[in-house]
Design a protein around this motif. Structure first.
Motif, PDB file in Angstrom:
ATOM      1  N   ASN A 477      36.602  28.241  66.420  1.00  0.00           N
ATOM      2  CA  ASN A 477      37.896  28.404  65.771  1.00  0.00           C
ATOM      3  C   ASN A 477      38.139  29.880  65.458  1.00  0.00           C
ATOM      4  O   ASN A 477      38.143  30.292  64.295  1.00  0.00           O
ATOM      5  CB  ASN A 477      37.930  27.572  64.484  1.00  0.00           C
ATOM      6  N   PRO A 478      38.365  30.700  66.482  1.00  0.00           N
ATOM      7  CA  PRO A 478      38.634  32.120  66.234  1.00  0.00           C
ATOM      8  C   PRO A 478      40.089  32.328  65.785  1.00  0.00           C
ATOM      9  O   PRO A 478      40.903  31.406  65.812  1.00  0.00           O
ATOM     10  CB  PRO A 478      38.394  32.763  67.595  1.00  0.00           C
ATOM     11  N   ASN A 479      40.375  33.552  65.393  1.00  0.00           N
ATOM     12  CA  ASN A 479      41.731  33.910  64.973  1.00  0.00           C
ATOM     13  C   ASN A 479      42.182  35.145  65.747  1.00  0.00           C
ATOM     14  O   ASN A 479      41.382  36.034  66.030  1.00  0.00           O
ATOM     15  CB  ASN A 479      41.776  34.199  63.481  1.00  0.00           C
ATOM     16  N   TYR A 480      43.459  35.191  66.086  1.00  0.00           N
ATOM     17  CA  TYR A 480      43.967  36.317  66.864  1.00  0.00           C
ATOM     18  C   TYR A 480      44.617  37.384  65.986  1.00  0.00           C
ATOM     19  O   TYR A 480      44.789  38.523  66.396  1.00  0.00           O
ATOM     20  CB  TYR A 480      44.952  35.843  67.943  1.00  0.00           C
ATOM     21  N   THR A 500      45.959  47.795  55.029  1.00  0.00           N
ATOM     22  CA  THR A 500      44.813  48.480  55.662  1.00  0.00           C
ATOM     23  C   THR A 500      43.806  47.499  56.230  1.00  0.00           C
ATOM     24  O   THR A 500      43.002  47.857  57.101  1.00  0.00           O
ATOM     25  CB  THR A 500      44.120  49.388  54.640  1.00  0.00           C
ATOM     26  N   GLU A 501      43.806  46.248  55.764  1.00  0.00           N
ATOM     27  CA  GLU A 501      42.869  45.239  56.266  1.00  0.00           C
ATOM     28  C   GLU A 501      43.527  44.317  57.301  1.00  0.00           C
ATOM     29  O   GLU A 501      42.904  43.354  57.740  1.00  0.00           O
ATOM     30  CB  GLU A 501      42.317  44.409  55.115  1.00  0.00           C
ATOM     31  N   ALA A 502      44.752  44.613  57.680  1.00  0.00           N
ATOM     32  CA  ALA A 502      45.435  43.783  58.679  1.00  0.00           C
ATOM     33  C   ALA A 502      44.930  44.117  60.080  1.00  0.00           C
ATOM     34  O   ALA A 502      44.587  45.257  60.382  1.00  0.00           O
ATOM     35  CB  ALA A 502      46.939  44.017  58.602  1.00  0.00           C
ATOM     36  N   TRP A 503      44.871  43.088  60.918  1.00  0.00           N
ATOM     37  CA  TRP A 503      44.423  43.316  62.299  1.00  0.00           C
ATOM     38  C   TRP A 503      45.059  42.296  63.232  1.00  0.00           C
ATOM     39  O   TRP A 503      45.439  41.197  62.825  1.00  0.00           O
ATOM     40  CB  TRP A 503      42.900  43.255  62.424  1.00  0.00           C
ATOM     41  N   THR A 504      45.173  42.673  64.485  1.00  0.00           N
ATOM     42  CA  THR A 504      45.628  41.785  65.555  1.00  0.00           C
ATOM     43  C   THR A 504      44.810  42.091  66.794  1.00  0.00           C
ATOM     44  O   THR A 504      44.660  43.257  67.182  1.00  0.00           O
ATOM     45  CB  THR A 504      47.126  41.994  65.862  1.00  0.00           C
ATOM     46  N   LEU A 505      44.263  41.056  67.410  1.00  0.00           N
ATOM     47  CA  LEU A 505      43.454  41.233  68.608  1.00  0.00           C
ATOM     48  C   LEU A 505      44.343  41.286  69.845  1.00  0.00           C
ATOM     49  O   LEU A 505      45.413  40.664  69.896  1.00  0.00           O
ATOM     50  CB  LEU A 505      42.458  40.083  68.747  1.00  0.00           C
ATOM     51  N   THR A 506      43.889  41.990  70.827  1.00  0.00           N
ATOM     52  CA  THR A 506      44.552  41.946  72.124  1.00  0.00           C
ATOM     53  C   THR A 506      44.205  40.641  72.819  1.00  0.00           C
ATOM     54  O   THR A 506      43.273  39.928  72.425  1.00  0.00           O
ATOM     55  CB  THR A 506      44.095  43.111  73.010  1.00  0.00           C
ATOM     56  N   VAL A 507      44.945  40.341  73.890  1.00  0.00           N
ATOM     57  CA  VAL A 507      44.656  39.135  74.658  1.00  0.00           C
ATOM     58  C   VAL A 507      43.221  39.182  75.182  1.00  0.00           C
ATOM     59  O   VAL A 507      42.483  38.194  75.117  1.00  0.00           O
ATOM     60  CB  VAL A 507      45.666  38.980  75.810  1.00  0.00           C
ATOM     61  N   ASP A 508      42.797  40.320  75.684  1.00  0.00           N
ATOM     62  CA  ASP A 508      41.438  40.431  76.218  1.00  0.00           C
ATOM     63  C   ASP A 508      40.386  40.245  75.128  1.00  0.00           C
ATOM     64  O   ASP A 508      39.308  39.676  75.372  1.00  0.00           O
ATOM     65  CB  ASP A 508      41.247  41.778  76.907  1.00  0.00           C
ATOM     66  N   GLU A 509      40.657  40.736  73.940  1.00  0.00           N
ATOM     67  CA  GLU A 509      39.697  40.561  72.834  1.00  0.00           C
ATOM     68  C   GLU A 509      39.564  39.084  72.450  1.00  0.00           C
ATOM     69  O   GLU A 509      38.461  38.598  72.171  1.00  0.00           O
ATOM     70  CB  GLU A 509      40.128  41.396  71.637  1.00  0.00           C
ATOM     71  N   VAL A 510      40.666  38.373  72.450  1.00  0.00           N
ATOM     72  CA  VAL A 510      40.590  36.934  72.171  1.00  0.00           C
ATOM     73  C   VAL A 510      39.820  36.224  73.280  1.00  0.00           C
ATOM     74  O   VAL A 510      38.961  35.368  73.021  1.00  0.00           O
ATOM     75  CB  VAL A 510      41.997  36.333  72.018  1.00  0.00           C
ATOM     76  N   LEU A 511      40.115  36.582  74.515  1.00  0.00           N
ATOM     77  CA  LEU A 511      39.435  35.940  75.643  1.00  0.00           C
ATOM     78  C   LEU A 511      37.940  36.229  75.631  1.00  0.00           C
ATOM     79  O   LEU A 511      37.143  35.397  76.084  1.00  0.00           O
ATOM     80  CB  LEU A 511      40.066  36.397  76.948  1.00  0.00           C
ATOM     81  N   ALA A 512      37.548  37.380  75.126  1.00  0.00           N
ATOM     82  CA  ALA A 512      36.123  37.678  75.013  1.00  0.00           C
ATOM     83  C   ALA A 512      35.447  36.713  74.044  1.00  0.00           C
ATOM     84  O   ALA A 512      34.295  36.292  74.269  1.00  0.00           O
ATOM     85  CB  ALA A 512      35.925  39.122  74.559  1.00  0.00           C
ATOM     86  N   LYS A 513      36.128  36.339  72.971  1.00  0.00           N
ATOM     87  CA  LYS A 513      35.588  35.361  72.034  1.00  0.00           C
ATOM     88  C   LYS A 513      35.490  33.988  72.694  1.00  0.00           C
ATOM     89  O   LYS A 513      34.502  33.258  72.506  1.00  0.00           O
ATOM     90  CB  LYS A 513      36.475  35.279  70.785  1.00  0.00           C
ATOM     91  N   THR A 523      34.006  23.130  74.801  1.00  0.00           N
ATOM     92  CA  THR A 523      35.052  22.546  75.644  1.00  0.00           C
ATOM     93  C   THR A 523      36.416  22.640  74.986  1.00  0.00           C
ATOM     94  O   THR A 523      37.425  22.305  75.605  1.00  0.00           O
ATOM     95  CB  THR A 523      34.752  21.065  75.936  1.00  0.00           C
ATOM     96  N   THR A 524      36.453  23.070  73.723  1.00  0.00           N
ATOM     97  CA  THR A 524      37.702  23.216  72.987  1.00  0.00           C
ATOM     98  C   THR A 524      37.678  24.533  72.224  1.00  0.00           C
ATOM     99  O   THR A 524      36.655  24.894  71.647  1.00  0.00           O
ATOM    100  CB  THR A 524      37.882  22.068  71.970  1.00  0.00           C
ATOM    101  N   VAL A 525      38.811  25.228  72.236  1.00  0.00           N
ATOM    102  CA  VAL A 525      38.980  26.390  71.370  1.00  0.00           C
ATOM    103  C   VAL A 525      40.211  26.140  70.516  1.00  0.00           C
ATOM    104  O   VAL A 525      41.315  25.942  71.036  1.00  0.00           O
ATOM    105  CB  VAL A 525      39.134  27.694  72.165  1.00  0.00           C
ATOM    106  N   LEU A 526      39.993  26.109  69.203  1.00  0.00           N
ATOM    107  CA  LEU A 526      41.086  25.936  68.254  1.00  0.00           C
ATOM    108  C   LEU A 526      41.481  27.329  67.780  1.00  0.00           C
ATOM    109  O   LEU A 526      40.780  27.947  66.990  1.00  0.00           O
ATOM    110  CB  LEU A 526      40.628  25.062  67.089  1.00  0.00           C
ATOM    111  N   LEU A 527      42.578  27.834  68.299  1.00  0.00           N
ATOM    112  CA  LEU A 527      42.993  29.206  68.031  1.00  0.00           C
ATOM    113  C   LEU A 527      44.166  29.205  67.053  1.00  0.00           C
ATOM    114  O   LEU A 527      45.185  28.558  67.293  1.00  0.00           O
ATOM    115  CB  LEU A 527      43.396  29.891  69.333  1.00  0.00           C
ATOM    116  N   GLN A 528      43.995  29.942  65.951  1.00  0.00           N
ATOM    117  CA  GLN A 528      45.041  30.062  64.940  1.00  0.00           C
ATOM    118  C   GLN A 528      45.150  31.510  64.475  1.00  0.00           C
ATOM    119  O   GLN A 528      44.244  32.307  64.694  1.00  0.00           O
ATOM    120  CB  GLN A 528      44.729  29.172  63.728  1.00  0.00           C
TER     121      GLN A 528
END
Length: 778
Positions: A477-480, A500-513, A523-528
């Motif tokens: 259950n990663p977060n983008y 200052t603690e806000a972040w957003t991952l790139t598409v590639d960074e999410v795919l790496a997770k 077999t499932t990724v719950l992405l929120q």
């Protein structure tokens, strides 16, 4: 309204899944003594809740809703011991690393004025003379004359005879003169010659000697406790024989106050590979209550059970949770992972979580406090959303003790009446597949006895899903992003844009997770994520498309309803348009997060920017129409009341009637850490509320195929127990999770551990897909 009050009183209309329990129940109700064969059947049956219901009735006949606790202090003079018991992780040899010896001055200083009981147990020291033990008791008694001293097991008293040939009667007489008032029950282990030899405690008092010494203490007017160390290599028959031997001794001498089952702590000695499962602990407590008909009290010792299981045990015949302890060492040096002590308020919470009445006692079970002890009047989490009534505890003047025998008999035996008529009506409807109405739901959530609700939910679960299979999914259950503009008061995860603690991952960074999770078998990724207005729709579509392309074995279980609404607003599209594009990208399921409680009042209070219930429901309705499957969730335990919960159940049940798009219902309790809502919540829902929620969901949501037990949010042991309350799914592995982590709640698990935990609970584990197709049975 139902005219039957909601407490633990049962009548003849109790249903058991094991026919052997019916004649045992008749014995219990009529006050006849159970036999050895009855005890063996109670340990053997699969109907754990049936055993628990009988024990709960027996306890309630004695004490009503009362549960006792004491403000106490464990003083452990030394862990130096001449014995070499193979089950013990506490003892050390003289000079061995970790060994210690306290002076009498040290021990006196450990006891505080507010302490009501000091509990003294230690190793069998090779050098300390008996007079040292006398001086120890006398010094504490002189320094703290109002504190009751409970000291020295029968094994220690026997050691005084072995070491100095001091007869137990003389030793106890001298100790009583010095200030001893009661004895603990340790040193009994299991009354079995086979185990005495196997576990190398042959240098300790044997069963006859242990009982003899307790009988001597009783004759001298020294009340005692009794224990049983279980969960290692003993058999159920040996447990039963131990309990019957204690019952026999109580018949003879009558001085036992409490029976304390002690779960073996495995981590120090590795005698067994893992801790005893909570279901076995609950069974042992319940069987003890039923067999030990001449014992006034049975204790759920939170140190060995954990707080959650101890609270649940208050529905399985226990009427005591021990006390604050402050510095417990014997179990913790043997591997206990619980705190070394608890505050009074934590004991209150543990007891009230079970819907019981906390009663402060002293070492001899005199009532010593009243309602002024309570820090606040919380909600009764054993019955969600219902405010607790004024506590019905006898008032004492200052700290003067009031004997339990003086309590009003009606208070001790529980409230009059029984819930049979209402439960029978609900049972008949549920098993016939008829829909429960709102009034019946209100009764189940707010009044009905917990184990009765759980047993019926289990019956309905097996009527719909006959196999003893519990499914789980390998997922993460990663977060983008944690950027969010919704400002939900219950959320500790989000940060505002520009923080200052806000972040957003790139598409590639999410795919790496996702790649890491896929390599571990997910077999499932719950992405929120948060509601980030800077992200275009193409970002989300790329996440779905690339996940499908790069990891074809992974199901993208992405984006909650509120995230999908945010996508539509940013892209100036309808929700239907966004769902269509997600479908074209390859997505077929969506998670149920963001529902919280589907009540207009609640959502306006805790998340006004998300909109009312229809904001969540409309997205899932549109998704189901398009062919998506989704889950339904509930986050309870904050500002809701029973009717708010019923609004939620009614809403998702009606929506399920329309398209049957929900695969499962997944409730969890609010985690308040680091949230804006934390300061407004005075009491948090505990394990009993969770078990009730699952059971009522199974009964009320008649069109939902699956009910999920959340090991992650409620703890693994509560998750195991939940499988007997109507749940048929364990959830997933959740290799990564950040939302609860931000609220200071962290829990992890492996596939092997899931398989073990499900098996321990008496079920067959099976790996599933996101849509509940079985991939593998274990």
């Amino acid at each position: 309204m139902f005219d039957t009050p909601g407490d633990a009183q049962l009548a003849s209309g109790v249903h058991f899944t094991d026919a052997r329990l019916a004649p045992i129940w008749e014995k219990v109700r009529s006050g006849r003594r159970l036999s050895r064969e009855d005890g063996l059947a109670l340990f053997d049956t699969d109907d754990l809740l049936g055993v628990g219901r009988m024990a709960d009735w027996a306890k309630s006949e004695r004490e009503g809703d009362r549960v006792y606790f004491v403000i106490n202090r464990h003083v452990t003079p030394t862990n130096v011991c001449v014995l070499s018991c193979s089950f013990c992780g506490f003892a050390r040899k003289p000079g061995q690393a970790g060994s210690y010896e306290h002076t009498i001055e040290d021990m006196v200083a450990m006891v505080r004025e507010e302490t009501r009981e000091v509990h003294i147990v230690g190793g069998h020291h090779p050098d300390w003379p008996f007079e040292y033990y006398e001086r120890m008791i006398q010094a504490i008694h002189v320094a703290h004359p109002a504190v009751q001293i409970k000291a020295f097991t029968a094994a220690e008293i026997d050691y005084f005879w072995r070491r100095w040939k001091l007869e137990p009667k003389e030793a106890l007489t001298r100790l009583k003169a010095a200030g001893l008032q009661s004895m603990p029950g340790g040193g009994a282990e299991i009354f079995s010659p086979r185990l005495a030899k196997l576990l190398k405690y042959t240098g300790k008092a044997d069963p006859d000697r242990w009982c003899e010494i307790h009988g001597i203490a009783h004759a001298l007017g020294i009340p005692t406790n009794a224990t049983m160390l279980y969960g290692h290599v003993e058999t159920p028959a040996e447990r039963v024989d131990h309990l019957l031997r204690l019952r026999e001794q109580q018949d003879a001498s009558g001085g036992f106050l409490t029976f304390v089952p002690l779960t073996y702590q495995e981590s120090a000695t590795k005698l067994v590979p893992r801790r005893t499962p909570p279901t076995d602990c609950l069974r042992t407590i319940a069987v003890s209550r039923l067999l030990l008909d001449n014992f006034p009290h049975v204790e759920a010792y939170w140190v060995v059970l954990g707080e959650a299981t101890a609270s649940i045990a208050l529905h399985f015949g226990a009427d005591d949770v021990n006390g604050t302890l402050e510095d417990e060492r014997i179990q913790h040096l043997s591997g206990a992972q619980t705190p070394a002590g608890l505050a009074r308020e934590q004991l209150f919470r543990m007891i009230r979580d079970a819907g019981k009445i906390p009663v402060e006692r002293d070492a001899l079970y005199n009532v010593v406090g009243g309602t002024e002890m309570a820090p606040h009047t919380p909600q009764r989490s054993g019955r969600p959303g219902e405010p607790v009534a004024a506590l019905d505890i006898p008032q004492a003047s200052g700290h003067a003790a009031k004997p339990v025998a003086a309590l009003d008999s009606a208070q001790r035996s529980g409230r009059a009446g029984n819930p049979v008529a209402a439960l029978e009506r609900i049972r008949g409807k549920a098993l016939r597949g008829e829909r429960l109405d709102r009034e019946e739901g209100r009764y189940l959530l707010g009044e009905a006895p917990l184990l009765e609700v759980g047993a019926l939910a289990s019956d309905v679960r097996f009527a719909r899903l006959p196999e003893r299979v519990v499914t789980f999914v390998i997922d993460t259950n990663p977060n983008y992003t944690n950027v969010c503009v919704t400002d939900c008061q219950f959320c500790a995860f989000y940060r505002k844009p520009g923080d200052t603690e806000a972040w957003t991952l790139t598409v590639d960074e999410v795919l790496a997770k996702i790649e890491v999770a896929a390599s571990r078998g997910a077999t499932t990724v719950l992405l929120q994520g948060g509601h980030n207005p800077a992200l275009p729709l193409d970002y989300y579509l790329a996440l779905v498309t690339e996940t499908r392309r790069r990891f074809p074995a992974v199901t993208p279980h992405f984006f909650t309803a509120s995230e999908i609404r945010t996508m539509a607003e940013v892209a100036h599209l309808t929700v239907e348009d966004v769902l269509e594009r997600l479908w074209d990208a390859g997505q077929r399921t969506i998670p149920g997060g963001g529902a919280e409680v589907l009540s207009e009042r609640v959502r306006q209070r805790i998340e006004p920017k998300k909109g009312g219930p229809e904001a969540w429901l409309s997205v899932h309705r549109a998704a189901h129409r398009r062919g998506f499957k989704s889950t339904a969730t509930m986050m309870y335990g904050h500002v809701e009341q029973v009717d708010d919960l019923l609004d939620h159940f009614d809403a998702i049940r009606r929506l399920q009637d329309e398209h049957a798009g929900f695969t499962a219902f997944v409730p969890w309790s609010f985690k308040p850490g680091n949230t804006l809502l934390e300061k407004w919540i005075k009491h948090y829902q505990g394990p009993n509320a969770y078990l009730r929620m699952l059971a009522v969901a199974r009964l009320y949501l008649d069109n939902f195929p699956h009910i999920q037990a959340s090991w992650f949010s409620e703890g693994k042991e509560t998750g195991q127990v939940a499988l007997g309350f109507g749940a048929d799914d364990w959830g997933g592995t959740l290799f990564e999770e950040n939302v609860h982590k931000a609220a200071d709640y962290v829990n992890t698990i492996s596939v092997d551990e899931i398989v073990t935990l499900i098996r321990e609970a008496g079920f067959t584990p099976a790996q599933r897909t996101t849509e509940y197709e079985i991939l593998k049975r274990y």
